[in-house]
Design a protein around this motif. Structure first.
Motif, PDB file in Angstrom:
ATOM      1  N   ILE A 148       0.833  -1.206   0.000  1.00  0.00           N
ATOM      2  CA  ILE A 148       0.000   0.000   0.000  1.00  0.00           C
ATOM      3  C   ILE A 148       0.869   1.258   0.000  1.00  0.00           C
ATOM      4  CG2 ILE A 148      -1.644   1.365   1.348  1.00  0.00           C
ATOM      5  CD1 ILE A 148      -2.936  -0.995   0.009  1.00  0.00           C
ATOM      6  N   PHE A 149       1.890   1.282   0.840  1.00  0.00           N
ATOM      7  CA  PHE A 149       2.736   2.478   0.917  1.00  0.00           C
ATOM      8  C   PHE A 149       3.582   2.650  -0.338  1.00  0.00           C
ATOM      9  CE2 PHE A 149       1.697   2.824   5.411  1.00  0.00           C
ATOM     10  CZ  PHE A 149       1.706   4.203   5.571  1.00  0.00           C
ATOM     11  N   ASN A 150       3.949   1.570  -0.990  1.00  0.00           N
ATOM     12  CA  ASN A 150       4.672   1.702  -2.253  1.00  0.00           C
ATOM     13  C   ASN A 150       3.809   2.382  -3.302  1.00  0.00           C
ATOM     14  OD1 ASN A 150       7.076   0.626  -1.367  1.00  0.00           O
ATOM     15  ND2 ASN A 150       6.609  -1.459  -2.042  1.00  0.00           N
ATOM     16  N   VAL A 151       2.505   2.086  -3.281  1.00  0.00           N
ATOM     17  CA  VAL A 151       1.576   2.758  -4.202  1.00  0.00           C
ATOM     18  C   VAL A 151       1.422   4.226  -3.812  1.00  0.00           C
ATOM     19  CG1 VAL A 151      -0.817   2.853  -5.000  1.00  0.00           C
ATOM     20  CG2 VAL A 151       0.328   0.643  -4.749  1.00  0.00           C
ATOM     21  N   LEU A 152       1.273   4.480  -2.512  1.00  0.00           N
ATOM     22  CA  LEU A 152       1.097   5.858  -2.052  1.00  0.00           C
ATOM     23  C   LEU A 152       2.317   6.716  -2.366  1.00  0.00           C
ATOM     24  CD1 LEU A 152      -0.621   5.342   1.446  1.00  0.00           C
ATOM     25  CD2 LEU A 152      -1.667   6.173  -0.675  1.00  0.00           C
ATOM     26  N   ARG A 153       3.493   6.129  -2.338  1.00  0.00           N
ATOM     27  CA  ARG A 153       4.704   6.895  -2.654  1.00  0.00           C
ATOM     28  C   ARG A 153       4.680   7.395  -4.097  1.00  0.00           C
ATOM     29  NH1 ARG A 153       9.657   3.215  -0.507  1.00  0.00           N
ATOM     30  NH2 ARG A 153      10.904   5.016  -1.119  1.00  0.00           N
ATOM     31  N   LYS A 154       3.928   6.709  -4.944  1.00  0.00           N
ATOM     32  CA  LYS A 154       3.848   7.112  -6.350  1.00  0.00           C
ATOM     33  C   LYS A 154       2.698   8.077  -6.606  1.00  0.00           C
ATOM     34  CE  LYS A 154       5.799   2.710  -7.947  1.00  0.00           C
ATOM     35  NZ  LYS A 154       5.546   1.486  -8.748  1.00  0.00           N
ATOM     36  N   VAL A 155       1.559   7.847  -5.947  1.00  0.00           N
ATOM     37  CA  VAL A 155       0.359   8.625  -6.279  1.00  0.00           C
ATOM     38  C   VAL A 155       0.080   9.761  -5.304  1.00  0.00           C
ATOM     39  CG1 VAL A 155      -0.672   6.611  -7.400  1.00  0.00           C
ATOM     40  CG2 VAL A 155      -1.219   7.089  -5.008  1.00  0.00           C
ATOM     41  N   ALA A 156       0.709   9.719  -4.122  1.00  0.00           N
ATOM     42  CA  ALA A 156       0.420  10.758  -3.117  1.00  0.00           C
ATOM     43  C   ALA A 156       1.689  11.263  -2.454  1.00  0.00           C
ATOM     44  CB  ALA A 156      -0.551  10.200  -2.061  1.00  0.00           C
ATOM     45  N   ARG A 157       2.750  11.385  -3.244  1.00  0.00           N
ATOM     46  CA  ARG A 157       4.040  11.792  -2.681  1.00  0.00           C
ATOM     47  C   ARG A 157       3.999  13.182  -2.029  1.00  0.00           C
ATOM     48  NH1 ARG A 157       8.745  10.888  -6.610  1.00  0.00           N
ATOM     49  NH2 ARG A 157       8.190   8.754  -6.057  1.00  0.00           N
ATOM     50  N   PRO A 158       3.380  14.196  -2.644  1.00  0.00           N
ATOM     51  CA  PRO A 158       3.352  15.511  -1.982  1.00  0.00           C
ATOM     52  C   PRO A 158       2.676  15.458  -0.608  1.00  0.00           C
ATOM     53  CG  PRO A 158       2.740  15.718  -4.286  1.00  0.00           C
ATOM     54  CD  PRO A 158       2.773  14.252  -3.990  1.00  0.00           C
ATOM     55  N   GLU A 159       1.601  14.679  -0.518  1.00  0.00           N
ATOM     56  CA  GLU A 159       0.902  14.573   0.758  1.00  0.00           C
ATOM     57  C   GLU A 159       1.754  13.832   1.788  1.00  0.00           C
ATOM     58  OE1 GLU A 159      -2.649  15.300   3.078  1.00  0.00           O
ATOM     59  OE2 GLU A 159      -1.665  16.147   1.329  1.00  0.00           O
ATOM     60  N   LEU A 160       2.462  12.795   1.373  1.00  0.00           N
ATOM     61  CA  LEU A 160       3.334  12.057   2.294  1.00  0.00           C
ATOM     62  C   LEU A 160       4.487  12.925   2.772  1.00  0.00           C
ATOM     63  CD1 LEU A 160       3.563   8.469   0.731  1.00  0.00           C
ATOM     64  CD2 LEU A 160       1.951   9.365   2.418  1.00  0.00           C
ATOM     65  N   LEU A 161       4.989  13.792   1.903  1.00  0.00           N
ATOM     66  CA  LEU A 161       6.039  14.727   2.306  1.00  0.00           C
ATOM     67  C   LEU A 161       5.512  15.725   3.326  1.00  0.00           C
ATOM     68  CD1 LEU A 161       7.734  15.413  -1.145  1.00  0.00           C
ATOM     69  CD2 LEU A 161       8.851  14.405   0.865  1.00  0.00           C
ATOM     70  N   ARG A 162       4.299  16.229   3.093  1.00  0.00           N
ATOM     71  CA  ARG A 162       3.713  17.180   4.045  1.00  0.00           C
ATOM     72  C   ARG A 162       3.486  16.542   5.402  1.00  0.00           C
ATOM     73  NH1 ARG A 162      -0.929  18.269   6.354  1.00  0.00           N
ATOM     74  NH2 ARG A 162      -2.086  16.681   5.222  1.00  0.00           N
ATOM     75  N   LEU A 163       3.044  15.297   5.406  1.00  0.00           N
ATOM     76  CA  LEU A 163       2.769  14.591   6.656  1.00  0.00           C
ATOM     77  C   LEU A 163       4.041  14.119   7.348  1.00  0.00           C
ATOM     78  CD1 LEU A 163      -0.288  12.472   5.442  1.00  0.00           C
ATOM     79  CD2 LEU A 163      -0.360  14.345   7.112  1.00  0.00           C
ATOM     80  N   GLY A 164       5.168  14.187   6.652  1.00  0.00           N
ATOM     81  CA  GLY A 164       6.433  13.753   7.249  1.00  0.00           C
ATOM     82  C   GLY A 164       6.696  12.271   7.135  1.00  0.00           C
ATOM     83  N   VAL A 165       5.836  11.558   6.415  1.00  0.00           N
ATOM     84  CA  VAL A 165       6.048  10.123   6.223  1.00  0.00           C
ATOM     85  C   VAL A 165       7.258   9.902   5.329  1.00  0.00           C
ATOM     86  CG1 VAL A 165       5.042   7.978   5.341  1.00  0.00           C
ATOM     87  CG2 VAL A 165       3.605   9.635   6.543  1.00  0.00           C
ATOM     88  N   LEU A 166       7.359  10.708   4.296  1.00  0.00           N
ATOM     89  CA  LEU A 166       8.532  10.706   3.438  1.00  0.00           C
ATOM     90  C   LEU A 166       9.400  11.911   3.762  1.00  0.00           C
ATOM     91  CD1 LEU A 166       7.215   9.821  -0.147  1.00  0.00           C
ATOM     92  CD2 LEU A 166       8.439   8.327   1.427  1.00  0.00           C
ATOM     93  N   THR A 167      10.688  11.721   3.718  1.00  0.00           N
ATOM     94  CA  THR A 167      11.623  12.838   3.811  1.00  0.00           C
ATOM     95  C   THR A 167      12.133  13.121   2.409  1.00  0.00           C
ATOM     96  OG1 THR A 167      13.517  11.373   4.178  1.00  0.00           O
ATOM     97  CG2 THR A 167      12.293  12.113   6.134  1.00  0.00           C
ATOM     98  N   ASP A 168      12.858  14.207   2.251  1.00  0.00           N
ATOM     99  CA  ASP A 168      13.420  14.518   0.943  1.00  0.00           C
ATOM    100  C   ASP A 168      14.310  13.379   0.454  1.00  0.00           C
ATOM    101  OD1 ASP A 168      12.147  16.943   0.831  1.00  0.00           O
ATOM    102  OD2 ASP A 168      13.813  18.047   1.739  1.00  0.00           O
ATOM    103  N   ARG A 169      15.030  12.766   1.404  1.00  0.00           N
ATOM    104  CA  ARG A 169      15.944  11.684   1.025  1.00  0.00           C
ATOM    105  C   ARG A 169      15.192  10.473   0.519  1.00  0.00           C
ATOM    106  NH1 ARG A 169      17.630   7.139   3.316  1.00  0.00           N
ATOM    107  NH2 ARG A 169      16.523   7.614   5.256  1.00  0.00           N
ATOM    108  N   THR A 170      14.156  10.038   1.262  1.00  0.00           N
ATOM    109  CA  THR A 170      13.406   8.848   0.845  1.00  0.00           C
ATOM    110  C   THR A 170      12.634   9.116  -0.444  1.00  0.00           C
ATOM    111  OG1 THR A 170      11.577   9.508   2.301  1.00  0.00           O
ATOM    112  CG2 THR A 170      13.172   7.927   3.162  1.00  0.00           C
ATOM    113  N   ALA A 171      12.160  10.341  -0.617  1.00  0.00           N
ATOM    114  CA  ALA A 171      11.447  10.681  -1.850  1.00  0.00           C
ATOM    115  C   ALA A 171      12.373  10.612  -3.050  1.00  0.00           C
ATOM    116  CB  ALA A 171      10.817  12.064  -1.728  1.00  0.00           C
ATOM    117  N   GLN A 172      13.593  11.128  -2.878  1.00  0.00           N
ATOM    118  CA  GLN A 172      14.560  11.105  -3.970  1.00  0.00           C
ATOM    119  C   GLN A 172      14.983   9.676  -4.280  1.00  0.00           C
ATOM    120  OE1 GLN A 172      17.678  13.700  -2.619  1.00  0.00           O
ATOM    121  NE2 GLN A 172      16.441  15.549  -2.909  1.00  0.00           N
TER     122      GLN A 172
END
Length: 237
Positions: free
Chosen positions: A200-224
């Protein structure tokens, strides 16, 4: 985990409801604040609640007067923090009791405490520890989801052990027996839930990356890191 209607003594059911109530109220305030400050999060909030509803509705009856099933609360805890899941999880449990006869109204407080409060907090703590140790993203998600599931059943075992102490071993002996019964089905279910969470999170990283960054689930490093395979190298002659 869903303790059946009337299965707990009335006094204990009332005590669990009183213990759970402050967490649920705090969670309701957190949800209102999140929606007010970030209206765009409504879709993801709804998805977290629906995910919990669907997974926790898949039940395997047990001889304990309860049931075994995935919980799904780890996802919402990672996304929005545990207070939000205290409210969402309780709403899920209420609808399941009313619509599916899954759990009960008198046992709602006990079920909410185990699945909507302790489970999300346990999963969130594991998630934070994984980030501090710089574990791979998928590893952190897997253990957050699995531990949220297992901790729920540990608490349910304690609740049932207190309600029905063993004739010789007392409360502790009863808790050990309940844990043994749950472990047969719950450990593999927790592993499966952890794997589903990773997907589920692998899908969210593709379709909802801006929201995950805002929520702090993803960092700039993990997003890159997650975006790196998609990059193309252009060679100039």
């Amino acid at each position: 985990m869903h303790i059946a209607e009337g299965f707990l003594p009335p006094v204990q059911a009332a005590c669990w409801a009183a213990v759970a109530a402050p967490f649920v109220v705090h969670g309701a305030v957190a949800v209102v604040r999140e929606v007010r400050e970030h209206p765009e999060s409504r879709l993801l909030l709804g998805a977290a609640g629906a995910f919990t509803f669907v997974l926790s509705a898949i039940k395997l009856p047990s001889v304990t007067g309860s049931s075994s099933h995935p919980t799904g609360t780890g996802l919402g805890a990672v996304l929005f923090r545990p207070p939000v899941m205290a409210f969402l999880g309780t709403v899920v449990l209420l609808f399941q009791a009313l619509l599916l006869a899954h759990g009960g109204i008198t046992t709602l407080g006990a079920n909410a405490f185990s699945m909507a409060i302790v489970g999300p907090w346990a999963g969130y703590v594991v998630w934070q520890l994984s980030r501090k140790t710089k574990a791979p993203f998928s590893v952190g998600i897997f253990f957050a989801m699995a531990i949220a599931n297992l901790s729920t059943y540990c608490v349910t075992s304690v609740q049932l052990g207190i309600a029905f102490p063993d004739a010789t071993g007392g409360v502790i002996g009863s808790v050990v027996k309940f844990l043994g019964v749950f472990a047969v089905t719950q450990i593999p279910l927790a592993v499966i839930e952890g794997l589903v969470g990773v997907l589920i999170f692998n899908v969210l990283r593709k379709v909802a990356r801006p929201e995950l960054l805002r929520l702090g689930v993803l960092t700039d490093r993990t997003a890159q890191d997650s975006a790196a395979p998609a990059k193309e190298t252009i060679h100039v002659a």
